[in-house]
Structure formats: C-alpha cells, structure tokens
Scaffold this active site. Structure first.
Site, mmCIF file in Angstrom:
data_model
loop_
_atom_site.group_PDB
_atom_site.id
_atom_site.type_symbol
_atom_site.label_atom_id
_atom_site.label_comp_id
_atom_site.label_asym_id
_atom_site.label_seq_id
_atom_site.Cartn_x
_atom_site.Cartn_y
_atom_site.Cartn_z
ATOM 1 N N SER A 12 28.506 51.846 29.954
ATOM 2 C CA SER A 12 29.621 52.549 30.596
ATOM 3 C C SER A 12 30.841 52.507 29.687
ATOM 4 C CB SER A 12 29.928 51.900 31.951
ATOM 5 O OG SER A 12 30.046 50.498 31.802
ATOM 6 N N GLU A 14 35.297 52.784 29.609
ATOM 7 C CA GLU A 14 36.519 52.662 30.431
ATOM 8 C C GLU A 14 37.658 53.490 29.841
ATOM 9 O OE1 GLU A 14 37.376 48.805 32.129
ATOM 10 O OE2 GLU A 14 39.473 49.034 31.506
ATOM 11 N N THR A 45 41.104 52.917 34.972
ATOM 12 C CA THR A 45 41.947 51.797 35.405
ATOM 13 C C THR A 45 43.017 52.256 36.394
ATOM 14 O OG1 THR A 45 43.517 52.031 33.598
ATOM 15 C CG2 THR A 45 41.619 50.596 33.205
ATOM 16 N N ARG A 103 42.150 42.073 41.158
ATOM 17 C CA ARG A 103 43.459 41.643 41.647
ATOM 18 C C ARG A 103 44.567 42.451 40.993
ATOM 19 N NH1 ARG A 103 46.198 36.297 39.742
ATOM 20 N NH2 ARG A 103 46.655 37.723 38.033
ATOM 21 N N ASP A 105 46.970 43.046 37.219
ATOM 22 C CA ASP A 105 47.951 42.256 36.491
ATOM 23 C C ASP A 105 49.233 42.278 37.284
ATOM 24 O OD1 ASP A 105 46.440 41.355 34.352
ATOM 25 O OD2 ASP A 105 46.549 43.322 33.408
ATOM 26 N N ALA A 119 40.986 39.160 44.377
ATOM 27 C CA ALA A 119 39.996 40.238 44.407
ATOM 28 C C ALA A 119 38.917 40.015 45.474
ATOM 29 C CB ALA A 119 39.371 40.382 43.023
ATOM 30 N N TYR A 141 35.129 36.346 33.623
ATOM 31 C CA TYR A 141 35.871 35.814 32.460
ATOM 32 C C TYR A 141 35.068 34.737 31.745
ATOM 33 C CZ TYR A 141 39.448 38.462 34.711
ATOM 34 O OH TYR A 141 40.127 39.513 35.279
ATOM 35 N N HIS A 145 39.663 32.777 33.056
ATOM 36 C CA HIS A 145 40.883 33.545 33.353
ATOM 37 C C HIS A 145 42.113 32.697 32.976
ATOM 38 C CE1 HIS A 145 44.084 35.357 35.864
ATOM 39 N NE2 HIS A 145 43.459 36.471 35.535
ATOM 40 N N LYS A 161 33.846 36.184 44.908
ATOM 41 C CA LYS A 161 33.775 37.657 44.856
ATOM 42 C C LYS A 161 32.338 38.125 45.070
ATOM 43 C CE LYS A 161 36.149 37.898 40.768
ATOM 44 N NZ LYS A 161 37.082 38.406 39.728
ATOM 45 N N GLN A 172 35.774 40.459 31.000
ATOM 46 C CA GLN A 172 36.869 40.616 30.058
ATOM 47 C C GLN A 172 36.231 40.620 28.668
ATOM 48 O OE1 GLN A 172 39.522 41.787 29.030
ATOM 49 N NE2 GLN A 172 40.832 40.676 30.450
ATOM 50 N N GLN A 208 47.682 45.488 17.965
ATOM 51 C CA GLN A 208 47.435 45.791 19.378
ATOM 52 C C GLN A 208 46.415 44.810 19.968
ATOM 53 O OE1 GLN A 208 45.086 49.312 20.164
ATOM 54 N NE2 GLN A 208 46.650 50.077 21.576
ATOM 55 N N PHE A 212 46.999 42.235 23.108
ATOM 56 C CA PHE A 212 46.140 42.226 24.303
ATOM 57 C C PHE A 212 45.519 40.839 24.494
ATOM 58 C CE2 PHE A 212 44.656 46.963 23.947
ATOM 59 C CZ PHE A 212 45.855 47.387 24.467
ATOM 60 N N HIS A 262 29.830 47.451 28.520
ATOM 61 C CA HIS A 262 30.923 48.285 29.040
ATOM 62 C C HIS A 262 31.958 48.369 27.924
ATOM 63 C CE1 HIS A 262 33.752 49.837 32.121
ATOM 64 N NE2 HIS A 262 34.656 49.041 31.581
HETATM 65 P P1 FAD Z 1 40.810 37.410 40.777
HETATM 66 O O1 FAD Z 1 39.339 37.384 40.853
HETATM 67 O O2 FAD Z 1 41.590 37.479 42.052
HETATM 68 O O3 FAD Z 1 41.247 36.115 39.928
HETATM 69 C C1 FAD Z 1 42.580 35.954 39.464
HETATM 70 C C2 FAD Z 1 42.898 34.464 39.299
HETATM 71 O O4 FAD Z 1 42.988 33.850 40.589
HETATM 72 C C3 FAD Z 1 41.861 33.664 38.534
HETATM 73 O O5 FAD Z 1 42.526 32.655 37.826
HETATM 74 C C4 FAD Z 1 40.977 33.059 39.626
HETATM 75 O O6 FAD Z 1 40.385 31.831 39.228
HETATM 76 C C5 FAD Z 1 41.965 32.861 40.763
HETATM 77 N N1 FAD Z 1 41.386 33.136 42.089
HETATM 78 C C6 FAD Z 1 40.507 34.110 42.421
HETATM 79 N N2 FAD Z 1 40.249 34.098 43.736
HETATM 80 C C7 FAD Z 1 40.974 33.100 44.269
HETATM 81 C C8 FAD Z 1 41.146 32.618 45.594
HETATM 82 N N3 FAD Z 1 40.510 33.179 46.618
HETATM 83 N N4 FAD Z 1 42.009 31.577 45.784
HETATM 84 C C9 FAD Z 1 42.677 31.006 44.739
HETATM 85 N N5 FAD Z 1 42.544 31.425 43.457
HETATM 86 C C10 FAD Z 1 41.720 32.473 43.221
HETATM 87 N N6 FAD Z 1 44.214 45.160 35.701
HETATM 88 C C11 FAD Z 1 44.899 46.191 36.270
HETATM 89 O O7 FAD Z 1 46.085 46.045 36.610
HETATM 90 N N7 FAD Z 1 44.293 47.417 36.461
HETATM 91 C C12 FAD Z 1 43.007 47.642 36.123
HETATM 92 O O8 FAD Z 1 42.485 48.739 36.326
HETATM 93 C C13 FAD Z 1 42.250 46.564 35.534
HETATM 94 N N8 FAD Z 1 40.947 46.718 35.181
HETATM 95 C C14 FAD Z 1 40.233 45.640 34.703
HETATM 96 C C15 FAD Z 1 38.864 45.777 34.437
HETATM 97 C C16 FAD Z 1 38.118 44.698 33.980
HETATM 98 C C17 FAD Z 1 36.637 44.880 33.735
HETATM 99 C C18 FAD Z 1 38.748 43.447 33.746
HETATM 100 C C19 FAD Z 1 37.958 42.287 33.216
HETATM 101 C C20 FAD Z 1 40.094 43.298 34.003
HETATM 102 C C21 FAD Z 1 40.857 44.378 34.489
HETATM 103 N N9 FAD Z 1 42.210 44.268 34.794
HETATM 104 C C22 FAD Z 1 42.914 45.322 35.346
HETATM 105 C C23 FAD Z 1 42.896 42.985 34.566
HETATM 106 C C24 FAD Z 1 42.801 42.084 35.808
HETATM 107 O O9 FAD Z 1 43.461 42.685 36.892
HETATM 108 C C25 FAD Z 1 43.444 40.748 35.450
HETATM 109 O O10 FAD Z 1 42.618 40.046 34.572
HETATM 110 C C26 FAD Z 1 43.872 39.904 36.623
HETATM 111 O O11 FAD Z 1 44.719 38.886 36.128
HETATM 112 C C27 FAD Z 1 42.721 39.217 37.376
HETATM 113 O O12 FAD Z 1 41.981 40.112 38.095
HETATM 114 P P2 FAD Z 1 40.668 39.647 38.909
HETATM 115 O O13 FAD Z 1 40.203 40.812 39.679
HETATM 116 O O14 FAD Z 1 39.720 38.976 38.018
HETATM 117 O O15 FAD Z 1 41.354 38.589 39.898
#
Ligand code: FAD
Length: 281
Positions: A12, A14, A45, A103, A105, A119, A141, A145, A161, A172, A208, A212, A262
C-alpha cells in the site's frame, strides 16, 4: 515471526491531502504512476486543521472515483464522537471499507480537545457504530512510541487496540529490521494475531528525514546518518545510497515473513516506484 507468514502479502501507499493546486497536480501525477502497480489501497492522512481534514475527504473521493481503493485516516485529536459518526457515514457513502484509526499528533500550542484520548477508544467506537463494515488499521511502533514510559507499556497499549477490534497494523517507519522482528515476536507471545505491515520511508532528503525521525522516534542508524550527511548537495548519490539501504531493509523484512509493505510516499511516486522495481514486486 511465524504467525505473520500465514497472512497474504499486501502492499500500500500513503499520501497526505495536498494544500494547493500545485500539490493537487503533484498528487495526481503520483497516483498515475503508482496505480498501475495495483496496491491493495492508498491511505490518506488526517491533519489537525479543519481545512486539511476536508482535504482528506476530497483526496479519498478522488482516489475512489478513479476506481482505486482509498483508506482514510481518522485521528482522535480534536475529533468528537459526532465528527467520527459523520465521517463514517460519508465514507460509507463513498464505498470506503478500510479506515486507519489513530490518536494523531497533538498540536504543540493547543490542548488536544476531542472525545477520544487514545486510538483504542476510537477503534472501539468505530466497531460499536459500524460493526464489521470497516477493516480497521492501527499504528504500531517497533522502536517504541516516543511518549511511552517503557516498551512493555507500549506493547500493552498496542494490545488494547487489537482487543478493541483492529484488523491489522501499519508500523511507524524504522531502519532496523531486528526492532520489527522483536516487536512481532512480542505480539505473537501475547496472542495478538493480526498482520503487522512494516511502514517504509524512502530516503530522498536527509534534512527532512532527520527532522521527521527526531519527532517520531524513528532511529536512523549512525552509519546511515553519517553517510547521508556526507553526500551534502549530491542528491543523486544520496538517493542511490538511500535506495540501497531501503531495498536491503525490505528484502530482509519480506524474507523474515512480513505480510507486505506500506510506503510513505510524501506524495511523490519516484522513490517508492524505484524501490518497488528493485524489489521485483
Ligand atoms: P495511541 O495508540 O493512542 O498511542 C499513543 C501513546 O499513548 C503511546 O505512547 C501509547 O503507549 C499510549 N497509549 C495508548 N493507549 C493508551 C491508553 N489506553 N492509556 C494510556 N496510554 C495509552 N498522525 C496524524 O496526525 N495524522 C495521520 O493521518 C497519521 N497517520 C499515521 C499513520 C501511521 C501508519 C502511523 C504509524 C502514524 C500516523 N500518525 C498520524 C502519527 C500518530 O498519530 C502518532 O504517532 C501519535 O503520536 C500516536 O498515534 P497512535 O494511534 O499510535 O496512538
């Protein structure tokens, strides 16, 4: 790694939503070049600002209208339950069957308002609202993370999740295949039985990439960083070396049983296509 080998390989690409006419033309060109490779889907995204969010919908609509499969990202950051319901309804109307749930950024200068903190809550909500309609992807990750207090906590949060209903994961980007192998083995030990597809960042621009990587906690190995620094303005040499590094990485991952790749394209087809060809996909 054994559990991953049973999943069919999926490839895939992105994209991010373009901001202006030049960006839209560039993206159209990238889609034209990548569509013939017949990837499983093109993901798009989802950013923090309202305009960029509308851009996700528009980009997804354009991809679907061309008879290709789009997978919109949805993030928790700044998103209410009502927003997600509305998005899910619009995406169903477009014929979308796959969502990447994240979740997001967090904005640096504003509180991350929204109804979901992590998430796993978004995944559970999408499942509760739409049953099995959507295939839900989540992020993983292998190098931990950056906000996680420990690898074990991060793994447990990844498991939340999966238990909330995620069907597969995209990682990532990383340049160390051992980090991926260890992460997949840890997931296997917890009984998490979903495909975990490595996210691959082609190397085309050192500054860049370094920016990142500092932000997202992806390590550029020292020997790679030093060589990239050494190329200076010689972009051809840098890209040739970058292609060697990423080709070797993808070969190792696929040989170990990764269920696909991906590619983070940054809306440019060249590097992803070159990698695809080198890998003989
Ligand atoms: P989560 O799974 O919520 O994790 C975030 C942090 O919180 C981690 O440290 C985890 O250990 C902790 N955590 C998770 N669940 C819990 C819980 N229930 N209680 C307490 N702690 C918890 N960002 C954007 O803004 N837009 C995008 O479109 C985007 N696309 C992405 C696509 C991919 C494939 C990847 C890998 C990343 C992408 N990101 C995007 C970046 C991503 O949003 C960030 O990495 C963000 O900081 C974490 O997202 P997550 O969904 O993994 O969060």
């Amino acid at each position: 790694m054994n559990s991953q080998k049973k999943f069919p390989r999926a490839f895939s690409f992105e994209f991010f939503p373009p901001k202006d006419d030049d960006g839209r033309a560039g993206l159209r060109d990238a889609i034209n070049q990548l569509a013939p490779l017949k990837p499983k889907f093109f993901s798009v995204t989802f950013g923090a600002g309202g305009g960029i969010r509308a851009g996700t919908y528009e980009t997804v609509k354009e991809i679907q209208a061309r008879g290709l499969t789009a997978a919109p990202h949805i993030t928790c950051t700044g998103t209410t339950r009502a927003d997600v319901k509305q998005l899910l309804r619009s995406y169903r109307e477009l014929g979308i069957g796959r969502i990447v749930a994240l979740r997001g950024d967090r904005p640096k200068d504003a509180p991350a308002a929204g109804d979901f903190s992590h998430a796993n809550e978004l995944v559970a909500f999408i499942r509760a609202e739409t049953g099995r309609h959507f295939h839900i992807e989540v992020a993983a990750y292998p190098e931990i993370h950056p906000e996680a207090p420990s690898a074990a906590t991060d793994l447990e949060n990844f498991a939340r999740k999966v238990r909330a209903g995620a069907d597969s994961a995209i990682t990532q980007y990383f340049y160390n295949p051992d980090a991926y192998r260890r992460f997949v083995d840890d997931c296997e030990a917890l009984g998490l039985d979903i495909p975990i597809v490595p996210g691959i960042m082609p190397i085309t621009n050192y500054k860049q990439l370094a920016r990142f990587s500092d932000g997202c906690g992806a390590e550029i190995p020292r020997w790679v960083r030093k060589r990239l620094e050494g190329y200076g303005d010689d972009l051809d040499a840098l890209r040739a070396f970058g292609l060697d590094v990423t080709t070797a990485l993808c070969e190792k991952l696929l040989a170990a049983g990764a269920p696909g790749l991906h590619f983070y394209t940054l809306n440019r087809a060249g590097a992803a296509r070159a990698l695809w060809e080198r890998l003989g996909l």
